[in-house]
Motif scaffolding. Structure first.
Motif, PDB file in Angstrom:
ATOM      1  N   GLU A   1     -13.662   2.984  -2.415  1.00 25.49           N
ATOM      2  CA  GLU A   1     -12.703   4.050  -2.098  1.00 25.49           C
ATOM      3  C   GLU A   1     -11.442   3.923  -2.966  1.00 25.49           C
ATOM      4  N   SER A   2     -10.986   2.682  -3.178  1.00 24.43           N
ATOM      5  CA  SER A   2      -9.784   2.480  -4.009  1.00 24.43           C
ATOM      6  C   SER A   2     -10.041   2.926  -5.440  1.00 24.43           C
TER       7      SER A   2
ATOM      8  N   GLU B   1       0.810  -1.213   0.000  1.00 28.27           N
ATOM      9  CA  GLU B   1       0.000   0.000   0.000  1.00 28.27           C
ATOM     10  C   GLU B   1       0.847   1.268   0.000  1.00 28.27           C
TER      11      GLU B   1
ATOM     12  N   THR C   1      -9.672   9.846  -8.924  1.00 28.69           N
ATOM     13  CA  THR C   1      -9.240  11.191  -8.523  1.00 28.69           C
ATOM     14  C   THR C   1      -7.814  11.468  -8.994  1.00 28.69           C
ATOM     15  N   ASP C   2      -6.932  10.472  -8.828  1.00 29.18           N
ATOM     16  CA  ASP C   2      -5.534  10.668  -9.232  1.00 29.18           C
ATOM     17  C   ASP C   2      -5.413  10.754 -10.755  1.00 29.18           C
TER      18      ASP C   2
ATOM     19  N   TYR D   1     -18.257  12.008  -2.483  1.00 32.00           N
ATOM     20  CA  TYR D   1     -17.685  12.356  -3.794  1.00 32.00           C
ATOM     21  C   TYR D   1     -18.809  12.618  -4.801  1.00 32.00           C
TER      22      TYR D   1
ATOM     23  N   LYS E   1     -10.191   6.684  -5.523  1.00 32.48           N
ATOM     24  CA  LYS E   1      -8.832   7.252  -5.431  1.00 32.48           C
ATOM     25  C   LYS E   1      -8.138   7.168  -6.795  1.00 32.48           C
TER      26      LYS E   1
ATOM     27  N   TYR F   1      -6.526  -0.189  -7.365  1.00 31.10           N
ATOM     28  CA  TYR F   1      -6.147   1.198  -7.654  1.00 31.10           C
ATOM     29  C   TYR F   1      -5.325   1.263  -8.945  1.00 31.10           C
TER      30      TYR F   1
ATOM     31  N   SER G   1     -14.182  -0.140   1.073  1.00 35.30           N
ATOM     32  CA  SER G   1     -12.775   0.085   0.706  1.00 35.30           C
ATOM     33  C   SER G   1     -12.566  -0.187  -0.779  1.00 35.30           C
TER      34      SER G   1
END
Ligand SMILES: CNc1ncnc2c1ncn2[C@@H]1O[C@H](COP(=O)(O)O)[C@@H](O)[C@H]1O
Length: 380
Positions: free
Chosen positions: A146-147, A47, A153-154, A192, A150, A108, A143
């Motif tokens: 959320e991954s 991680e 978002t990135d 979000y 993320k 991710y 989770s």
């Protein structure tokens, strides 16, 4: 069909530049190359950082990724380019991918790189969809989402692509799971709101019951979500009627709406009356045996009858396709002039789950691109 003049435009990615991808399942969009990479590095994944990913740059993006192509995918699969995967084979293909995406980090990396691959094809608006899973070392469905968020978002910071997420309901998992998924989607959307905008209903059409699925869609709508619902990929006119009556914002596939392909006259009349945009996934439907050939794909009839549709990839990794490739297939069976293709792109914006402001922005980009494409085509 005499559209050779468009080839330079398609080859240069102009169509996809001005296009949007509205029906892309996250795990189904993982290319073989990316999957192999994640598999090979799975033991080193942690991680804390990217150091285990030697071919990955500081943003977690795979370097030297080949764009998908039928040829590339088939080299990995050891299959011929005309290999058909029945729907059953599709589910096992998804299961194999799910076996590889075992940690939040792998998820991710998959998310970022799927987006990178769409962006490399010059896609400027992408709606990914995925079903939350508590599997392997992914500790919870929250989770999982959320991954993915993320990753989105990135990637949003790095690539010129506007991104949205639809949370998928897997009809195979049943009613209780579906209501819980809507609840989870609402929780994440509160955090979000610009990313999590919709609910997708998908999964193996042999499972699930249309009554509870409609009730779940009602609940999702009550929570403020836009809905895209797969029409059954097996002949099931009663269920298709129930879904059309509910009128989700968009429909997935829709091959069996027409009497020629197993639908009924009543169903087709209702479809014409409702005019719900259909996400047409040509390669996927032909590869899975849902449509006998490109020529027999429902998109041709939708076009002839001036019914709304959007060109999409569905599972670009599993079916080894790209958005430009899907447009090429459309052009092999439907005669479109320059303006009509541009209109298709603008329609996709109108049917997207973007905000009004975002739609305005996307429309401007499209118009500029098409002006350039038009000028470029004059030069060929
Ligand atoms: C071929 N047409 C299709 N019809 C129905 N459902 C499909 C699908 N393609 C994909 N999925 C759904 O999306 C999942 C993979 O992505 P995620 O793990 O959610 O990211 C599959 O397991 C299936 O439930």
């Amino acid at each position: 069909m005499g559209f050779d003049f468009l080839n330079p435009v398609l080859n240069r990615g102009f169509v996809s530049v001005s296009s949007k991808e509205l029906h892309a399942h996250l795990n189904g969009s993982i290319s073989n190359h990316l999957l192999e990479h994640i598999k090979a590095n799975s033991e080193n994944l942690n991680e804390s950082g990217n150091e285990a990913f030697l071919p990955v740059d500081c943003s977690g993006v795979l370097m030297n990724v080949n764009n998908h192509s039928v040829e590339a995918a088939n080299v990995c699969n050891g299959k011929q380019s005309d290999t058909r995967r029945s729907l059953k084979e599709c589910w096992s293909a998804f299961a194999k991918i799910h076996e590889v995406i075992t940690t939040p980090r792998a998820l991710y990396v998959a998310t970022v790189n799927v987006i990178a691959e769409f962006s490399k094809e010059n896609v400027i608006y992408l709606e990914l969809r995925t079903g939350p899973k508590k599997v392997h070392n992914i500790p919870s469905k929250l989770s999982y989402v959320e991954s993915v968020v993320k990753g989105i978002t990135d990637a949003q910071k790095r690539f010129p692509i506007l991104l949205k997420l639809l949370i998928s309901i897997d009809r195979k998992k049943g009613e209780k799971d579906a209501f819980e998924t809507v609840e989870l989607a609402a929780t994440v959307a509160a955090k979000y709101p610009e990313i999590v905008v919709g609910i997708d209903v998908s999964g193996d059409p042999q499972y699930g019951n249309s009554i509870w699925i409609v009730n779940v869609m009602k609940e999702a709508r009550r929570r403020g979500f836009k809905i895209s619902c797969h029409l059954p990929e097996i002949v099931n006119p009663d269920e298709a009627i129930a879904f059309l009556e509910f009128a989700p914002e968009r429909l997935g596939h829709g091959q069996f709406l027409h009497p020629m392909y197993g639908g009924t006259a009543e169903l087709w009349e209702l479809a014409k009356q409702k005019r719900i945009p259909v996400e047409a996934c040509i390669s996927s439907n032909v590869a899975s045996g849902m449509a006998v050939s490109v020529e027999d794909h429902i998109v041709k009839i939708l076009h002839q009858e001036s019914l709304p549709y959007i060109i999409c990839t569905d599972d670009s990794g599993v079916f080894g396709t790209t958005l430009s490739n899907e447009y090429r297939k459309l052009l092999s069976v439907v005669q479109l002039n320059f303006q009509q293709i541009q209109n298709l792109c603008l329609d996709a914006v109108a049917y997207s789950f973007a905000t009004e402001g975002e739609k305005e922005y996307l429309n401007k980009i499209i118009q500029t691109w098409w002006l350039e494409a038009d000028c470029a085509s004059q030069a060929f």
